[in-house]
Design an enzyme around this catalytic site. Structure first.
Site, mmCIF file in Angstrom:
data_model
loop_
_atom_site.group_PDB
_atom_site.id
_atom_site.type_symbol
_atom_site.label_atom_id
_atom_site.label_comp_id
_atom_site.label_asym_id
_atom_site.label_seq_id
_atom_site.Cartn_x
_atom_site.Cartn_y
_atom_site.Cartn_z
ATOM 1 N N HIS A 139 0.834 -1.204 0.000
ATOM 2 C CA HIS A 139 0.000 0.000 0.000
ATOM 3 C C HIS A 139 0.868 1.253 0.000
ATOM 4 C CE1 HIS A 139 -3.704 2.281 1.140
ATOM 5 N NE2 HIS A 139 -2.822 3.072 1.745
ATOM 6 N N GLU A 140 1.904 1.266 0.831
ATOM 7 C CA GLU A 140 2.773 2.442 0.895
ATOM 8 C C GLU A 140 3.596 2.587 -0.388
ATOM 9 O OE1 GLU A 140 2.395 4.674 2.983
ATOM 10 O OE2 GLU A 140 1.171 3.615 4.455
ATOM 11 N N HIS A 143 1.455 4.422 -2.777
ATOM 12 C CA HIS A 143 1.446 5.880 -2.607
ATOM 13 C C HIS A 143 2.677 6.507 -3.270
ATOM 14 C CE1 HIS A 143 -2.078 6.433 -0.196
ATOM 15 N NE2 HIS A 143 -1.638 5.723 0.833
ATOM 16 N N GLU A 198 -6.457 6.550 -1.623
ATOM 17 C CA GLU A 198 -6.532 5.296 -0.885
ATOM 18 C C GLU A 198 -6.930 4.142 -1.804
ATOM 19 O OE1 GLU A 198 -5.186 4.850 1.727
ATOM 20 O OE2 GLU A 198 -5.607 6.326 3.283
#
Length: 257
Positions: A139-140, A143, A198
């Site tokens: 997930h990071e 980003h 997100e």
């Protein structure tokens, strides 16, 4: 910038307004004063089209500042060993240079910066299985890959004339004070991501899990765990998200069905 010399675009005029707007002048400006003001305005205009090198300086400063404030898990620490094992082979991934480490901090949290800095907190690692931590890492990375924090930094520079001028200054005056770095970290890194960001990061994480033969259902179980903790999140981004962790888990579950 691809436009006729001597003319300013609407975006440049808005950027100049962050320096010129609201200024009260009691007497006519002299030529030197006007040149100083226009010079500052030009630096703000330049910051609108900042370079990756400019951003790297800021993110490197923020990463160093945060690492100085929070204890890093070293190679002999169990958390350091675990994060190293879970991120093995990810020093470079999908065209990115990544620096993935753990903080010995009890918060349930994680964050990423546009320069590839990713930090996972011990409190989160305590709650999550290995594959759930891998989801967080994915997930990071999402980003970073989707340039979410880079875009936030651009917005911060455009909003703050002082930072915009500093961003285009010479290297010897580009160093920001700790207080400024703290404000940038709060506004750029720890502020709540948008629903779009997100979703993009979750979709990237799901692809990351599937591409690396990790259990994709861990995306769902990690988010469901977060939803159970969210009542006491204290504003931490991994607990206070929009949409809620429960809604995000439901969306990913549908993609897996």
């Amino acid at each position: 910038m691809g436009q006729t010399e001597g003319k300013l675009s609407r975006r440049q005029v808005v950027a100049m307004g962050t320096v010129l707007g609201g200024m009260s002048v009691a007497a006519p400006l002299g030529a030197q004063s006007l040149r100083d003001i226009m010079g500052s305005a030009k630096k703000v205009v330049d910051a609108v089209t900042y370079s990756d090198a400019d951003m790297q300086i800021y993110f490197s400063q923020m990463a160093n500042e945060m690492d100085s404030r929070n204890p890093l898990a070293g190679p002999d620490d169990p958390y350091g060993q675990r994060i190293a094992a879970l991120s093995e082979g990810l020093g470079t991934y999908d065209g990115l240079d990544l620096d993935i480490k753990a903080y010995l901090v009890r918060d349930v949290n994680a964050f990423a910066m546009a320069d590839g800095t990713i930090r996972v907190f011990a409190g989160l690692m305590d709650q999550f299985t290995d594959d759930e931590v891998r989801y967080v890492i994915g997930h990071e990375i999402g980003h970073v890959k989707r340039e979410h924090t880079k875009k936030r930094m651009q917005g911060a520079l455009q909003r703050d004339a002082a930072l915009s001028v500093a961003a285009t200054a010479d290297d010897d005056v580009r160093q920001l004070a700790s207080s400024q770095l703290g404000e940038l970290f709060r506004d750029v890194i720890t502020a709540q991501h948008s629903q779009k960001h997100e979703k993009e990061a979750d979709d990237y994480a799901l692809g990351f899990m599937q591409a690396n033969s990790y259990d994709p259902n861990s995306c769902v179980t990690a988010l469901e765990k977060l939803d159970g903790m969210s009542g006491g999140g204290g504003g931490l981004p991994w607990l206070q998200t929009h949409p809620s962790p429960a809604s995000r888990a439901k969306r990913i579950r549908k993609k897996l069905d």
